[in-house]
Write a protein that holds these residues in place. Structure first.
Motif, PDB file in Angstrom:
ATOM      1  N   LEU A   5     -10.605  -5.770   6.165  1.00 12.88           N
ATOM      2  CA  LEU A   5     -10.769  -4.658   5.158  1.00 12.88           C
ATOM      3  C   LEU A   5     -10.705  -5.353   3.737  1.00 12.88           C
ATOM      4  CD1 LEU A   5      -8.839  -1.498   6.376  1.00 12.88           C
ATOM      5  CD2 LEU A   5     -10.955  -2.593   7.325  1.00 12.88           C
ATOM      6  N   GLU A   6      -9.839  -6.191   3.722  1.00 13.05           N
ATOM      7  CA  GLU A   6      -9.884  -7.120   2.288  1.00 13.05           C
ATOM      8  C   GLU A   6     -11.239  -7.594   1.954  1.00 13.05           C
ATOM      9  OE1 GLU A   6      -4.723  -7.868   1.974  1.00 13.05           O
ATOM     10  OE2 GLU A   6      -6.593  -9.665   2.605  1.00 13.05           O
ATOM     11  N   THR A  28       1.613   8.677  16.466  1.00 10.82           N
ATOM     12  CA  THR A  28       0.603   9.331  15.790  1.00 10.82           C
ATOM     13  C   THR A  28      -0.367   8.036  15.116  1.00 10.82           C
ATOM     14  OG1 THR A  28       2.186  10.838  15.020  1.00 10.82           O
ATOM     15  CG2 THR A  28       0.147  10.501  13.609  1.00 10.82           C
ATOM     16  N   LEU A  29      -1.810   8.222  15.268  1.00  9.94           N
ATOM     17  CA  LEU A  29      -2.595   7.549  14.891  1.00  9.94           C
ATOM     18  C   LEU A  29      -2.809   7.481  13.412  1.00  9.94           C
ATOM     19  CD1 LEU A  29      -4.971   5.184  15.112  1.00  9.94           C
ATOM     20  CD2 LEU A  29      -6.437   7.109  15.575  1.00  9.94           C
ATOM     21  N   ILE A  30      -2.495   6.533  12.598  1.00 18.00           N
ATOM     22  CA  ILE A  30      -2.931   6.446  11.236  1.00 18.00           C
ATOM     23  C   ILE A  30      -3.609   5.118  11.008  1.00 18.00           C
ATOM     24  CG2 ILE A  30      -2.068   6.620   8.766  1.00 18.00           C
ATOM     25  CD1 ILE A  30       0.257   8.289   9.616  1.00 18.00           C
ATOM     26  N   GLN A  31      -4.610   5.006  11.070  1.00 14.98           N
ATOM     27  CA  GLN A  31      -5.525   3.783  11.107  1.00 14.98           C
ATOM     28  C   GLN A  31      -5.246   3.032   9.623  1.00 14.98           C
ATOM     29  OE1 GLN A  31      -9.661   2.900  12.441  1.00 14.98           O
ATOM     30  NE2 GLN A  31      -9.805   3.762  10.417  1.00 14.98           N
ATOM     31  N   SER A  32      -4.831   1.741   9.741  1.00 20.71           N
ATOM     32  CA  SER A  32      -4.571   1.204   8.696  1.00 20.71           C
ATOM     33  C   SER A  32      -5.701   1.192   7.593  1.00 20.71           C
ATOM     34  CB  SER A  32      -4.308  -0.488   8.937  1.00 20.71           C
ATOM     35  OG  SER A  32      -3.099  -0.351   9.598  1.00 20.71           O
ATOM     36  N   SER A  33      -5.452   0.632   6.333  1.00 20.30           N
ATOM     37  CA  SER A  33      -6.210   0.764   5.100  1.00 20.30           C
ATOM     38  C   SER A  33      -5.602  -0.230   4.262  1.00 20.30           C
ATOM     39  CB  SER A  33      -6.505   2.217   4.681  1.00 20.30           C
ATOM     40  OG  SER A  33      -7.455   2.038   3.528  1.00 20.30           O
ATOM     41  N   VAL A  34      -6.478  -0.555   3.222  1.00 18.33           N
ATOM     42  CA  VAL A  34      -6.074  -1.283   1.862  1.00 18.33           C
ATOM     43  C   VAL A  34      -6.712  -0.565   0.780  1.00 18.33           C
ATOM     44  CG1 VAL A  34      -5.832  -3.781   3.036  1.00 18.33           C
ATOM     45  CG2 VAL A  34      -7.925  -2.922   2.080  1.00 18.33           C
ATOM     46  N   LEU A  35      -5.825  -0.546  -0.012  1.00 17.58           N
ATOM     47  CA  LEU A  35      -6.327   0.021  -1.778  1.00 17.58           C
ATOM     48  C   LEU A  35      -7.552  -0.953  -2.054  1.00 17.58           C
ATOM     49  CD1 LEU A  35      -3.225   1.050  -3.259  1.00 17.58           C
ATOM     50  CD2 LEU A  35      -4.714   2.348  -2.048  1.00 17.58           C
ATOM     51  N   ASP A  36      -8.434  -0.259  -2.776  1.00 20.21           N
ATOM     52  CA  ASP A  36      -9.723  -0.788  -3.129  1.00 20.21           C
ATOM     53  C   ASP A  36      -9.166  -1.572  -4.486  1.00 20.21           C
ATOM     54  OD1 ASP A  36     -12.355  -1.630  -3.726  1.00 20.21           O
ATOM     55  OD2 ASP A  36     -12.978   0.502  -4.179  1.00 20.21           O
ATOM     56  N   THR A  85       0.669  -1.140  -0.022  1.00 23.90           N
ATOM     57  CA  THR A  85      -0.066  -0.030   0.183  1.00 23.90           C
ATOM     58  C   THR A  85       0.821   1.164   0.085  1.00 23.90           C
ATOM     59  OG1 THR A  85      -1.956  -1.019   1.343  1.00 23.90           O
ATOM     60  CG2 THR A  85      -1.871   1.417   1.320  1.00 23.90           C
ATOM     61  N   LEU A  86       1.926   1.373   0.904  1.00 22.72           N
ATOM     62  CA  LEU A  86       2.810   2.367   1.023  1.00 22.72           C
ATOM     63  C   LEU A  86       3.595   2.673  -0.453  1.00 22.72           C
ATOM     64  CD1 LEU A  86       4.724   1.992   4.281  1.00 22.72           C
ATOM     65  CD2 LEU A  86       2.900   3.480   3.721  1.00 22.72           C
ATOM     66  N   GLU A  87       3.959   1.401  -1.188  1.00 24.93           N
ATOM     67  CA  GLU A  87       4.593   1.462  -2.517  1.00 24.93           C
ATOM     68  C   GLU A  87       3.621   2.190  -3.401  1.00 24.93           C
ATOM     69  OE1 GLU A  87       7.510   1.200  -5.336  1.00 24.93           O
ATOM     70  OE2 GLU A  87       7.690   1.250  -3.362  1.00 24.93           O
TER      71      GLU A  87
END
Length: 382
Positions: free
Chosen positions: A282-283, A170-178, A30-32
């Motif tokens: 999330l997936e 720092t709170l950065i809630q995880s996510s996945v790309l659609d 996701t970061l990439e």
């Protein structure tokens, strides 16, 4: 390059991980894929044996193992790579890489900033009170070493703030790309209930709980089909497999193909004993797949009971009961709510904004003059 161009150039970020199989590979992917949004160039120091788990161009490899002086060796590998690459930021992922980063920190230079993400703090795991206390003390101290610590869930962020963790968290809630292909709800009704598990086949992920629940359900729901995606991460971990027509093992699946398995499923099961976030949920949600999750860690913050899935009390008997009482009509309702939850609460919008703000802050720290530069500038003014 003038001063403004220098300040706004892409940041070079070296990501370091002891192991990436599973959720960390998804996170790094996701970061990439969002690197342009962050104005960053990412590179990766990862195990050579897991190179195929990450689709990225700038990969470097280490031979770390947990045996002996493994953590110290990883720290030395970080220092070596920093001297070769001169990154602006070193970003460690997971506990052992975080410890190695803390050991390496004094030798990275003042201009190199550091980040750490535990991807689930070890002190939240199911251990004895003494081990938990000692681990919590170590992790509290670790939170003060990097320039920034990323918390992946509100659950852990709130508990750590109350426990005296650094204000650099720092709170950065995880996510996945659609998905690249447009997901759509499917009936998935062929006379069988298709149950999916995705993750490491170990105690922490509750694989043994799943096996016991399957044994119970084989007597009452022999028509259920179980699809198990994943494998042990540690090579020395003995793996028990059920030998039955309706229990199917696939091993590790490349992220490019994982949605195929969600498309086969009526429901995803997450019987984790601890979960810092739970990217598999999330997936599933983005593919209209509801989730049955344990009541541990951050999972109850993601799965709304009887809305987009069910919460059970982390026992095989309760999991079996929840699965036994499912029906297709209920699952179709949960499936629509699951997709809505992904779009409204867990899409990458907030994830991107959080990292943009964090990298902007670190860029300011990087661009601050050193005491020597500041002294020379003051001298020139005089």
């Amino acid at each position: 390059m003038d001063n403004n161009q220098h300040k706004n150039r892409p940041l070079n970020v070296l990501n370091v991980a002891e192991t990436i199989k599973g959720g960390i590979a998804t996170y790094l992917d996701t970061l990439e894929r969002l690197s342009a949004d962050f104005n960053c160039h990412f590179s990766y120091l990862i195990p050579a044996a897991q190179a195929d788990q990450l689709n990225a161009g700038r990969k470097h490899f280490h031979a770390y193992s947990r045996a002996g002086f493994g953590t110290l060796k990883l720290a030395l590998a970080i220092v070596h790579q920093v001297r070769l690459q001169s990154p602006d930021i070193v970003f460690a992922h997971s506990t052992f890489a975080g410890v190695a980063l803390c050991l390496a920190r004094p030798w990275l230079g003042r201009k190199t900033k550091t980040m750490y993400c535990a991807h689930g703090w070890a002190s939240f795991r199911d251990r004895s009170k003494l081990v938990t206390l000692l681990t919590r003390l170590v992790e509290t101290g670790m939170s003060y070493v990097p320039d920034s610590v990323v918390e992946i869930s509100r659950y852990e962020y709130d508990k750590n703030r109350r426990s005296g963790f650094s204000r650099n968290c720092t709170l950065i809630q995880s996510s996945v790309l659609d998905r690249k292909d447009a997901p759509r709800p499917q009936s998935r009704d062929d006379g069988h209930l298709h149950i999916l598990f995705v993750g490491r086949l170990d105690r922490e992920k509750g694989y043994d709980i799943l096996l016991e629940a399957i044994r119970i359900l084989q007597k009452t729901r022999p028509e259920y089909v179980y699809h198990i995606v994943g494998a042990p991460v540690l090579a020395n971990l003995a793996l028990e497999k059920l030998d039955a027509w309706n229990v199917r093992y696939y091993g590790w699946i490349d992220q490019a193909h994982i949605d195929t398995y969600y498309d086969r499923a009526n429901v995803l099961v997450m019987p984790s004993r601890t979960e810092g976030f739970g990217l598999a949920a999330l997936e599933a949600f983005r593919s209209y797949v509801p989730v049955i999750a344990s009541n541990r860690g951050a999972l109850p913050d993601i799965v709304e009971h009887a809305v987009n899935g069910l919460i059970f009390n982390c026992t095989a008997s309760d999991l079996a009961e929840k699965l036994e009482n499912l029906n297709h009509d209920t699952l179709k309702r949960y499936a629509l709510a699951a997709r809505a939850a992904y779009v409204e609460r867990f899409s990458p919008v907030q994830f991107i904004a959080g990292y943009q703000k964090l990298f902007s802050h670190l860029r300011q720290l990087i661009n601050q003059p050193t005491w020597r530069q500041h002294f020379l500038m003051q001298k020139d003014k005089r």
